[in-house]
Design an enzyme around this catalytic site. Structure first.
Site, short mmCIF file in Angstrom:
data_model
loop_
_atom_site.label_atom_id
_atom_site.label_comp_id
_atom_site.label_asym_id
_atom_site.label_seq_id
_atom_site.Cartn_x
_atom_site.Cartn_y
_atom_site.Cartn_z
CG ASP A 1 -2.10 -0.96 1.05
OD1 ASP A 1 -2.33 -1.42 -0.10
OD2 ASP A 1 -2.78 -1.25 2.05
N GLY A 2 2.02 1.19 0.65
CA GLY A 2 2.91 2.34 0.65
C GLY A 2 3.40 2.70 -0.73
CG ASP B 1 -0.65 12.02 22.81
OD1 ASP B 1 -0.44 12.92 23.67
OD2 ASP B 1 -0.37 10.83 22.99
NE ARG C 1 -7.17 22.45 27.14
CZ ARG C 1 -8.30 23.13 26.96
NH1 ARG C 1 -9.42 22.47 26.65
NH2 ARG C 1 -8.32 24.44 27.08
CG ASN D 1 -4.17 5.42 3.42
OD1 ASN D 1 -5.04 5.02 2.64
ND2 ASN D 1 -3.20 4.64 3.84
CB ALA E 1 -3.59 9.90 23.73
#
Length: 269
Positions: A45-46, A150, A148, A122, A185
Protein backbone atom coordinates in the site's frame (compact mmCIF):
# COMPACT_ATOMS: atom_id res chain seq x y z
CA UNK A 1 -2.60 3.09 -24.11
CA UNK A 2 0.20 4.62 -22.05
CA UNK A 3 1.37 2.97 -18.86
CA UNK A 4 3.88 3.43 -16.06
CA UNK A 5 5.01 1.08 -13.29
CA UNK A 6 6.02 2.01 -9.74
CA UNK A 7 8.02 -0.48 -7.68
CA UNK A 8 8.64 -0.86 -3.97
CA UNK A 9 12.31 -1.24 -4.86
CA UNK A 10 13.03 -4.70 -3.47
CA UNK A 11 14.37 -7.45 -5.79
CA UNK A 12 11.03 -9.26 -6.13
CA UNK A 13 9.09 -6.09 -6.99
CA UNK A 14 11.78 -4.89 -9.39
CA UNK A 15 11.77 -8.24 -11.17
CA UNK A 16 7.98 -8.08 -11.61
CA UNK A 17 8.29 -4.51 -12.87
CA UNK A 18 10.73 -5.57 -15.59
CA UNK A 19 8.61 -8.56 -16.62
CA UNK A 20 5.42 -6.53 -16.85
CA UNK A 21 7.12 -3.73 -18.74
CA UNK A 22 8.54 -6.18 -21.28
CA UNK A 23 5.22 -7.98 -21.73
CA UNK A 24 3.20 -4.77 -22.15
CA UNK A 25 5.69 -3.33 -24.63
CA UNK A 26 5.39 -6.58 -26.61
CA UNK A 27 1.64 -5.89 -26.77
CA UNK A 28 2.43 -2.49 -28.33
CA UNK A 29 1.50 -0.44 -25.29
CA UNK A 30 3.53 2.73 -24.73
CA UNK A 31 5.63 3.29 -21.60
CA UNK A 32 5.22 6.90 -20.42
CA UNK A 33 6.15 7.93 -16.87
CA UNK A 34 4.96 11.51 -17.36
CA UNK A 35 1.44 11.05 -18.79
CA UNK A 36 0.28 7.48 -18.16
CA UNK A 37 -3.29 6.30 -18.57
CA UNK A 38 -2.60 3.46 -16.13
CA UNK A 39 -0.10 3.27 -13.28
CA UNK A 40 0.74 -0.19 -11.97
CA UNK A 41 1.97 -0.23 -8.39
CA UNK A 42 4.13 -3.23 -7.47
CA UNK A 43 4.79 -3.64 -3.75
CA UNK A 44 2.43 -2.73 -0.95
CA UNK A 45 0.00 0.00 0.00
CA UNK A 46 2.91 2.34 0.65
CA UNK A 47 4.04 1.94 -2.94
CA UNK A 48 0.60 2.87 -4.20
CA UNK A 49 0.52 5.90 -1.89
CA UNK A 50 3.80 7.02 -3.43
CA UNK A 51 2.36 6.58 -6.93
CA UNK A 52 -0.80 8.46 -5.96
CA UNK A 53 1.19 11.50 -4.82
CA UNK A 54 3.47 11.38 -7.82
CA UNK A 55 0.49 11.58 -10.18
CA UNK A 56 -1.83 13.71 -8.02
CA UNK A 57 -2.05 16.32 -10.79
CA UNK A 58 -3.42 13.65 -13.19
CA UNK A 59 -6.06 12.01 -11.03
CA UNK A 60 -8.77 12.67 -13.62
CA UNK A 61 -6.69 11.02 -16.34
CA UNK A 62 -4.77 8.23 -14.60
CA UNK A 63 -6.11 4.99 -13.09
CA UNK A 64 -4.17 2.82 -10.64
CA UNK A 65 -3.67 -0.94 -10.39
CA UNK A 66 -2.07 -2.62 -7.38
CA UNK A 67 0.08 -5.76 -7.35
CA UNK A 68 1.13 -6.77 -3.85
CA UNK A 69 4.39 -8.61 -3.28
CA UNK A 70 4.16 -8.88 0.51
CA UNK A 71 1.27 -8.99 2.92
CA UNK A 72 -2.25 -8.42 1.66
CA UNK A 73 -2.73 -4.80 0.63
CA UNK A 74 -6.05 -3.00 0.54
CA UNK A 75 -5.12 -1.25 -2.68
CA UNK A 76 -3.82 -4.35 -4.44
CA UNK A 77 -6.08 -6.61 -6.48
CA UNK A 78 -3.35 -8.81 -7.93
CA UNK A 79 -0.60 -11.18 -6.74
CA UNK A 80 2.67 -12.10 -8.51
CA UNK A 81 1.30 -15.43 -9.77
CA UNK A 82 -1.32 -13.50 -11.77
CA UNK A 83 1.08 -11.25 -13.68
CA UNK A 84 0.53 -12.86 -17.09
CA UNK A 85 -3.24 -12.78 -16.59
CA UNK A 86 -3.07 -9.11 -15.60
CA UNK A 87 -0.92 -8.19 -18.61
CA UNK A 88 -3.37 -9.83 -21.01
CA UNK A 89 -6.28 -8.10 -19.28
CA UNK A 90 -4.60 -4.68 -19.59
CA UNK A 91 -3.68 -5.24 -23.22
CA UNK A 92 -6.89 -6.88 -24.43
CA UNK A 93 -9.78 -6.11 -22.07
CA UNK A 94 -11.65 -2.84 -21.48
CA UNK A 95 -11.43 -2.04 -17.80
CA UNK A 96 -13.93 -0.60 -15.37
CA UNK A 97 -12.92 2.60 -13.61
CA UNK A 98 -13.93 2.79 -9.95
CA UNK A 99 -13.63 6.15 -8.22
CA UNK A 100 -13.25 6.71 -4.49
CA UNK A 101 -13.22 9.96 -2.49
CA UNK A 102 -10.03 11.48 -1.15
CA UNK A 103 -9.26 14.18 1.44
CA UNK A 104 -8.48 17.82 0.77
CA UNK A 105 -6.31 19.58 3.37
CA UNK A 106 -5.78 23.35 3.29
CA UNK A 107 -3.35 24.86 5.79
CA UNK A 108 -3.56 28.63 6.22
CA UNK A 109 -1.05 30.82 8.02
CA UNK A 110 -1.37 33.90 10.18
CA UNK A 111 0.32 36.21 7.69
CA UNK A 112 -2.81 35.86 5.53
CA UNK A 113 -0.91 35.40 2.30
CA UNK A 114 0.17 31.81 2.42
CA UNK A 115 -1.84 28.65 2.21
CA UNK A 116 -0.89 25.11 1.28
CA UNK A 117 -3.26 22.61 -0.31
CA UNK A 118 -2.71 18.86 -0.10
CA UNK A 119 -4.58 15.73 -1.14
CA UNK A 120 -4.51 12.56 0.97
CA UNK A 121 -5.50 9.07 -0.09
CA UNK A 122 -5.39 7.63 3.44
CA UNK A 123 -5.25 10.31 6.14
CA UNK A 124 -3.87 13.51 7.55
CA UNK A 125 -2.65 13.69 11.15
CA UNK A 126 -1.80 16.74 13.23
CA UNK A 127 0.44 16.72 16.29
CA UNK A 128 2.13 19.41 18.34
CA UNK A 129 5.92 19.52 18.09
CA UNK A 130 6.13 20.15 21.83
CA UNK A 131 3.60 19.29 24.50
CA UNK A 132 -0.13 18.77 24.21
CA UNK A 133 -2.03 19.58 21.04
CA UNK A 134 -4.75 22.13 21.79
CA UNK A 135 -7.14 22.81 18.90
CA UNK A 136 -10.59 24.30 18.52
CA UNK A 137 -12.59 21.97 16.28
CA UNK A 138 -15.19 23.65 14.08
CA UNK A 139 -17.77 21.84 11.95
CA UNK A 140 -19.67 23.80 9.31
CA UNK A 141 -18.36 27.05 10.79
CA UNK A 142 -19.55 26.31 14.34
CA UNK A 143 -17.28 25.44 17.24
CA UNK A 144 -17.77 21.82 18.25
CA UNK A 145 -15.14 21.37 20.97
CA UNK A 146 -11.66 22.25 22.17
CA UNK A 147 -9.44 19.21 21.75
CA UNK A 148 -6.54 18.51 24.10
CA UNK A 149 -4.39 15.46 23.59
CA UNK A 150 -1.66 13.92 21.46
CA UNK A 151 -3.20 14.65 18.08
CA UNK A 152 -6.03 14.32 15.58
CA UNK A 153 -6.41 12.14 12.50
CA UNK A 154 -8.70 12.84 9.57
CA UNK A 155 -9.07 9.86 7.26
CA UNK A 156 -10.76 8.89 4.02
CA UNK A 157 -12.99 5.82 3.69
CA UNK A 158 -10.14 4.12 1.80
CA UNK A 159 -7.81 4.96 4.68
CA UNK A 160 -10.23 3.90 7.40
CA UNK A 161 -8.55 0.48 7.63
CA UNK A 162 -5.12 2.06 8.23
CA UNK A 163 -4.09 4.40 11.09
CA UNK A 164 -7.72 5.33 11.70
CA UNK A 165 -8.56 1.75 12.65
CA UNK A 166 -5.63 1.60 15.06
CA UNK A 167 -7.09 4.68 16.78
CA UNK A 168 -10.48 2.98 17.21
CA UNK A 169 -12.15 4.58 14.20
CA UNK A 170 -14.87 2.94 12.15
CA UNK A 171 -14.20 1.04 8.93
CA UNK A 172 -16.05 2.73 6.07
CA UNK A 173 -16.68 1.25 2.66
CA UNK A 174 -14.50 3.26 0.23
CA UNK A 175 -17.49 4.24 -1.92
CA UNK A 176 -18.97 6.37 0.90
CA UNK A 177 -18.27 10.07 0.29
CA UNK A 178 -17.26 11.08 3.79
CA UNK A 179 -14.28 11.82 6.03
CA UNK A 180 -13.65 10.64 9.59
CA UNK A 181 -12.04 12.48 12.52
CA UNK A 182 -10.46 10.37 15.27
CA UNK A 183 -8.57 11.33 18.41
CA UNK A 184 -5.09 10.43 19.58
CA UNK A 185 -5.07 10.08 23.39
CA UNK A 186 -7.46 12.92 24.26
CA UNK A 187 -7.44 14.44 27.75
CA UNK A 188 -10.78 13.91 29.45
CA UNK A 189 -11.39 14.83 33.09
CA UNK A 190 -13.64 17.14 35.13
CA UNK A 191 -11.91 20.20 33.62
CA UNK A 192 -11.34 19.21 29.98
CA UNK A 193 -13.74 17.21 27.81
CA UNK A 194 -13.89 16.01 24.20
CA UNK A 195 -16.51 13.91 22.41
CA UNK A 196 -14.25 10.87 22.72
CA UNK A 197 -15.76 9.19 19.66
CA UNK A 198 -14.90 9.21 15.96
CA UNK A 199 -16.88 11.72 13.90
CA UNK A 200 -17.98 10.85 10.37
CA UNK A 201 -18.66 13.92 8.26
CA UNK A 202 -20.50 13.88 4.90
CA UNK A 203 -19.01 15.53 1.85
CA UNK A 204 -20.92 18.79 2.26
CA UNK A 205 -19.48 19.36 5.75
CA UNK A 206 -16.18 21.16 6.32
CA UNK A 207 -14.06 20.62 9.44
CA UNK A 208 -11.67 23.34 10.61
CA UNK A 209 -8.93 23.04 13.24
CA UNK A 210 -7.78 26.30 14.83
CA UNK A 211 -4.77 26.40 17.18
CA UNK A 212 -5.44 27.76 20.65
CA UNK A 213 -1.76 28.40 21.42
CA UNK A 214 1.19 29.50 19.29
CA UNK A 215 3.11 26.29 18.58
CA UNK A 216 4.54 24.50 15.57
CA UNK A 217 2.75 21.50 14.14
CA UNK A 218 3.82 18.21 12.63
CA UNK A 219 1.39 17.38 9.84
CA UNK A 220 1.43 14.07 7.99
CA UNK A 221 -0.19 13.63 4.60
CA UNK A 222 -0.24 9.86 4.09
CA UNK A 223 3.48 8.94 4.21
CA UNK A 224 4.74 12.54 3.99
CA UNK A 225 5.74 14.38 7.18
CA UNK A 226 5.66 18.19 7.14
CA UNK A 227 6.47 20.94 9.64
CA UNK A 228 4.15 23.94 9.66
CA UNK A 229 4.81 27.12 11.64
CA UNK A 230 2.54 30.10 12.37
CA UNK A 231 -0.61 28.13 11.51
CA UNK A 232 -3.94 29.93 11.50
CA UNK A 233 -6.16 26.98 10.55
CA UNK A 234 -6.25 23.51 9.02
CA UNK A 235 -9.29 22.83 6.87
CA UNK A 236 -10.59 19.39 5.89
CA UNK A 237 -13.24 18.36 3.42
CA UNK A 238 -13.96 15.70 0.80
CA UNK A 239 -11.93 16.76 -2.23
CA UNK A 240 -13.44 17.51 -5.60
CA UNK A 241 -10.92 15.09 -7.07
CA UNK A 242 -11.23 11.30 -6.78
CA UNK A 243 -8.75 8.48 -6.94
CA UNK A 244 -9.44 6.17 -9.88
CA UNK A 245 -8.73 2.43 -9.91
CA UNK A 246 -8.73 0.25 -13.03
CA UNK A 247 -10.67 -2.92 -12.24
CA UNK A 248 -10.63 -6.12 -14.25
CA UNK A 249 -12.30 -8.26 -11.58
CA UNK A 250 -14.55 -7.74 -8.55
CA UNK A 251 -13.13 -5.92 -5.51
CA UNK A 252 -14.32 -7.84 -2.44
CA UNK A 253 -13.78 -5.11 0.14
CA UNK A 254 -15.47 -6.78 3.10
CA UNK A 255 -13.79 -10.08 2.33
CA UNK A 256 -10.48 -8.23 2.28
CA UNK A 257 -11.29 -6.67 5.66
CA UNK A 258 -12.16 -10.07 7.07
CA UNK A 259 -9.05 -11.74 5.66
CA UNK A 260 -6.81 -8.97 6.99
CA UNK A 261 -8.20 -8.54 10.49
CA UNK A 262 -10.24 -11.61 11.37
CA UNK A 263 -9.06 -14.50 9.20
CA UNK A 264 -10.20 -17.95 10.24
CA UNK A 265 -9.66 -17.54 13.99
CA UNK A 266 -12.18 -19.62 15.86
CA UNK A 267 -13.57 -21.31 12.75
CA UNK A 268 -12.46 -24.76 13.91
CA UNK A 269 -14.23 -24.66 17.26
Amino acid sequence: MKFAISSKGDPVSNSILQRMKTYLLDFQLEYDEDRPDIVISVGGDGTLLYAFHRYRSRLDKTAFIGVHTGHLGFYADWVPDEIEKLVIAIAKTPYQVVEYPILEVIIRHNDGGREARYLALNECTVKSIEGTLVMDVEIKGQKFETFRGDGLCMSTPSGSTAYNKALGGAILHPSIRAIQLTELASINNRVFRTIGSPLILPEHHTCMLKPVNDVDFQVTIDHLTLLHKDVKSIQYRVANENVRFARFKPFPFWKRVRDSFVGDIGSER
